[in-house]
Write a protein that holds these residues in place. Structure first.
Motif: not given
Ligand SMILES: NC(=O)C1=CN([C@@H]2O[C@H](COP(=O)(O)OP(=O)(O)OC[C@H]3O[C@@H](n4cnc5c(N)ncnc54)[C@H](OP(=O)(O)O)[C@@H]3O)[C@@H](O)[C@H]2O)C=CC1
Ligand SMILES: O=C(O)C1=N[C@H](C(=O)O)C[C@H](O)C1
Length: 259
Positions: A1-25
């Protein structure tokens, strides 16, 4: 698994990526960074990246121009590659990004979508044919009312791409209201429209004598940027120091699909 730090995680794009990565293998968010704390995440969140003590393979940044120096310092010190997607950066900040890429892998792109990155190439071909035939170039971009920077990073990147193919002969004109004069031949006019929830529209107009060609890209959801940023992060993790952009990611995928 690639470990990601999401910088700006609570913004619009941060949340889009948080949701996309929930499903990522292949990739997961191990930590977030945001000055805002109005959202509960499944990962720990730090107010500033300097406070983050979680090990990671790559950082995805969709935050603020105000945070870029701390972000680059952290990326260099911890040797964690960074995908910089924040726009509105000054020339000085862009130079710092280039400098940082001498010590760590940095990928910067004002637009993570496949469509815009392909458009940049098409525009170079169009400009080489149409400009010698006397066509003028104008760019109009439209975005949502919450956007801070104008013109968009993408509009500037499109203009830069055209200018690269024209030996940097063109200046950018952002405001025609100040002077009573005709447009210069060697200028690209760039206009910004802001309102409502427009995700992102970019129109490049080649206006000639008695004919006009328009290239238009419309983003219908922010997911296109999120998916592109995740692809970029997977591409960048483990890469040596250097400056990368989305063309490297897209070429990499094209090569993979050929084999
Ligand atoms: N390259 C691309 O394809 C794209 C780039 N973008 C760019 O990405 C950036 C973010 O976009 P978007 O998600 O829509 O914006 P948002 O404002 O929704 O998100 C940014 C987040 O970062 C937070 N923030 C502000 N300052 C800091 C700081 N110093 N340190 C850490 N976090 C901070 C904000 O908090 P607060 O709200 O409290 O300020 C907010 O939660 C913009 O520059 C935008 O133009 C956007 C889409 C696509
Ligand atoms: O702020 C946005 O939303 C976007 N910003 C980027 C830009 O400035 O070009 C990319 C995209 O158009 C959405």
């Amino acid at each position: 698994m690639i470990r990601v730090i999401m910088h700006g995680c609570n913004g619009k794009m941060g949340q889009v990526i948080s949701n996309l990565l929930k499903e990522d293998q292949e990739a997961e968010i191990v930590a977030g960074v945001d000055v805002s704390d109005h959202i509960q995440n499944e990962y720990p969140v730090f107010k500033n990246i300097a406070e983050c003590d979680i090990e990671a393979d790559v950082i995805i940044d969709f935050a603020s121009v105000k945070a870029i120096e701390d972000l680059l310092n952290y990326s260099i010190e911890k040797q964690v590659p960074v995908v910089v997607c924040t726009t509105g950066l000054t020339e000085e900040q862009l130079a710092k990004i280039k400098k940082a890429s001498e010590e760590v892998a940095v990928l910067r792109s004002a637009n993570m979508s496949l469509g815009i990155n392909m458009l940049m190439k098409l525009l170079q071909t169009a400009a080489q044919v149409l400009v010698p035939a006397g066509f003028d170039i104008e760019i109009v971009e439209k975005h949502h009312k919450l956007k801070l920077d104008a013109p968009s990073g993408t509009a500037i990147a499109l203009a830069d791409s055209i200018n690269d193919s024209l030996d940097q002969r063109y200046d950018y004109q952002y405001d025609r209201s100040r002077e009573l004069k005709r447009r210069e031949k060697n200028e690209i006019g760039i206009q910004a429209v802001r309102g409502g929830t427009i995700v992102g529209e970019h129109e490049v107009i080649f206006a000639g004598i008695d004919e006009v060609i328009e290239f238009k890209h419309t983003a219908y959801t922010k997911a296109i940027f999120g998916k592109g940023a995740i692809q970029a992060a997977k591409f960048l993790a483990g890469k040596p120091a250097g400056f990368y952009d989305m063309s490297h990611v897209i070429e990499g995928n094209v090569q993979l699909n050929k084999t």
